[in-house]
Design an enzyme around this catalytic site. Structure first.
Site, PDB file in Angstrom:
ATOM      1  N   ASP A  67      39.831  38.821  56.341  1.00 46.97           N
ATOM      2  CA  ASP A  67      38.479  38.755  55.801  1.00 46.97           C
ATOM      3  C   ASP A  67      37.741  37.524  56.316  1.00 46.97           C
ATOM      4  O   ASP A  67      38.346  36.624  56.905  1.00 46.97           O
ATOM      5  CB  ASP A  67      38.514  38.738  54.262  1.00 46.97           C
ATOM      6  CG  ASP A  67      39.510  37.734  53.706  1.00 46.97           C
ATOM      7  OD1 ASP A  67      39.938  36.822  54.449  1.00 46.97           O
ATOM      8  OD2 ASP A  67      39.869  37.842  52.525  1.00 46.97           O
ATOM      9  N   ASN A 136      42.454  36.904  40.402  1.00 45.54           N
ATOM     10  CA  ASN A 136      42.084  38.146  39.721  1.00 45.54           C
ATOM     11  C   ASN A 136      42.798  39.354  40.337  1.00 45.54           C
ATOM     12  O   ASN A 136      42.475  40.488  40.028  1.00 45.54           O
ATOM     13  CB  ASN A 136      40.564  38.350  39.742  1.00 45.54           C
ATOM     14  CG  ASN A 136      40.017  38.465  41.159  1.00 45.54           C
ATOM     15  OD1 ASN A 136      40.778  38.450  42.132  1.00 45.54           O
ATOM     16  ND2 ASN A 136      38.711  38.579  41.291  1.00 45.54           N
ATOM     17  N   HIS A 138      42.915  40.064  43.659  1.00 49.27           N
ATOM     18  CA  HIS A 138      42.373  40.611  44.908  1.00 49.27           C
ATOM     19  C   HIS A 138      43.314  40.318  46.070  1.00 49.27           C
ATOM     20  O   HIS A 138      44.049  39.345  46.079  1.00 49.27           O
ATOM     21  CB  HIS A 138      40.942  40.123  45.192  1.00 49.27           C
ATOM     22  CG  HIS A 138      40.782  38.688  45.558  1.00 49.27           C
ATOM     23  ND1 HIS A 138      39.735  37.916  45.119  1.00 49.27           N
ATOM     24  CD2 HIS A 138      41.510  37.870  46.349  1.00 49.27           C
ATOM     25  CE1 HIS A 138      39.827  36.707  45.629  1.00 49.27           C
ATOM     26  NE2 HIS A 138      40.898  36.639  46.374  1.00 49.27           N
ATOM     27  N   GLU A 143      38.077  43.202  45.644  1.00 47.66           N
ATOM     28  CA  GLU A 143      37.957  42.719  44.274  1.00 47.66           C
ATOM     29  C   GLU A 143      38.266  43.833  43.268  1.00 47.66           C
ATOM     30  O   GLU A 143      38.089  45.021  43.574  1.00 47.66           O
ATOM     31  CB  GLU A 143      36.527  42.223  44.038  1.00 47.66           C
ATOM     32  CG  GLU A 143      36.120  41.036  44.917  1.00 47.66           C
ATOM     33  CD  GLU A 143      36.610  39.703  44.399  1.00 47.66           C
ATOM     34  OE1 GLU A 143      37.746  39.617  43.900  1.00 47.66           O
ATOM     35  OE2 GLU A 143      35.851  38.728  44.511  1.00 47.66           O
TER      36      GLU A 143
HETATM   37  C1  GLP Z   1      40.668  34.085  49.225  1.00 48.71           C
HETATM   38  C2  GLP Z   1      41.060  34.947  50.435  1.00 48.71           C
HETATM   39  C3  GLP Z   1      42.344  35.694  50.196  1.00 48.71           C
HETATM   40  C4  GLP Z   1      43.381  34.741  49.637  1.00 48.71           C
HETATM   41  C5  GLP Z   1      42.917  34.226  48.309  1.00 48.71           C
HETATM   42  C6  GLP Z   1      43.910  33.304  47.616  1.00 48.71           C
HETATM   43  O1  GLP Z   1      39.949  34.783  48.322  1.00 48.71           O
HETATM   44  N1  GLP Z   1      40.058  35.861  50.774  1.00 48.71           N
HETATM   45  O2  GLP Z   1      42.772  36.305  51.400  1.00 48.71           O
HETATM   46  O3  GLP Z   1      44.611  35.393  49.515  1.00 48.71           O
HETATM   47  O4  GLP Z   1      41.716  33.508  48.526  1.00 48.71           O
HETATM   48  O5  GLP Z   1      43.717  32.004  48.049  1.00 48.71           O
HETATM   49  P1  GLP Z   1      44.675  30.782  47.710  1.00 48.71           P
HETATM   50  O6  GLP Z   1      45.878  30.992  48.554  1.00 48.71           O
HETATM   51  O7  GLP Z   1      43.880  29.575  48.126  1.00 48.71           O
HETATM   52  O8  GLP Z   1      44.946  30.836  46.263  1.00 48.71           O
END
Ligand code: GLP
Length: 257
Positions: A67, A136, A138, A143
């Site tokens: 993404d 959440n 995702h 989402e």
């Molecule tokens: C973002 C990214 C995801 C990632 C998530 C968790 O939203 N789009 O791909 O997995 O954050 O991030 P973190 O590893 O910083 O908790």
């Protein structure tokens, strides 16, 4: 599902890097899906170190990121493009022609999303995708919702995700509200999934993800029906999964380096 509990973040990062580098050693032209966020940073550091030692060679690997914010300039220090360039592609020596990211500057996002799907298909599909999980539930930027989109698409981020992302931005109004993300179908088509989960803040969501049914309000729960998933859980994130933290259930394994 293969669920492994890791003693700490360092171990999680090392084992994740071992799994990825093993796959690259087995297939020089591996097609690799990649995540951003804080969780995979340790894995990227390990992979760069393995590549510098000559233990793994990423020059034949093709990568597709999950993404990217939209719209955002590639040169913006907050873009996932910059994150990947700095933390992995650059230091691991992946040729620029082999790296792919959703087009965050596209005027026609529908076409950009279609092109991204086609590129993945033309590369032969992803052999392995590394995922993190949002608080959440995702994955990528899919989402929680009544329905999930299968293919790569433009999406509006939830207030919860915008708040979580705000830690990287100076002012709340600078946090992007939209993103382009691989869809749930794109992710599910990867032949293998490696889900990394670290920190106590993920303990609640990972319990909901792995136990209970598959449901669109927890997009990561769809991974329950993927045939080849490994979940690496830092111990702190696994604390609600089993009642006694010293008794690891039989289907889980605790690893220490
Ligand atoms: C973002 C990214 C995801 C990632 C998530 C968790 O939203 N789009 O791909 O997995 O954050 O991030 P973190 O590893 O910083 O908790």
């Amino acid at each position: 599902m293969n669920i492994m509990i890791m003693k700490n973040y360092k171990t999680l990062s090392k084992i994740a890097a071992q799994i990825v580098s093993e796959r690259v050693r087995m297939k020089t032209h591996l097609v690799l899906g990649l995540a951003t966020g804080s969780t995979p940073l340790g894995m990227y550091r390990e992979l760069v170190s393995l590549s510098r030692k000559g233990i793994v060679d990423f020059r034949g690997v093709t990568t597709f990121n999950l993404d990217e914010y939209y719209p955002i300039s590639k040169e913006d220090p907050h873009s996932y493009y910059k994150y990947m360039l700095t933390n992995f592609w650059g230091p691991a020596g992946i040729p620029p022609v082999n790296v792919n990211m959703p087009d965050s500057e596209a005027a026609d996002t529908i076409q950009a999303c279609r092109d991204y799907e086609q590129k993945i298909a033309r590369a032969g599909g992803m052999d392995l995708i590394v995922l993190g999980i949002g608080r959440n539930g995702h994955i990528g930027f899919n989402e929680p919702n009544d329905y999930l989109t299968a293919d790569t698409h433009l999406t509006r981020l939830t207030e919860e995700t915008i708040a979580a992302n705000s830690r990287f931005f100076a002012r709340p109004e600078d946090v992007p509200r939209m993103a382009i993300t691989m869809g749930i179908g794109t992710i599910m088509k990867a032949r293998e999934v490696l889900l990394l989960v670290a920190g106590s803040s993920k303990a609640d969501i990972i319990k909901k993800t792995l136990t209970g049914g598959v449901r669109t309000e927890i997009p990561a729960s769809l991974l329950q029906v993927h045939p080849q998933v490994t979940v690496l859980l830092e111990k702190a994130a696994a604390r609600y999964l089993y009642p006694d933290k010293y008794a690891i259930p039989q289907n889980m394994e605790e690893r220490d380096e």
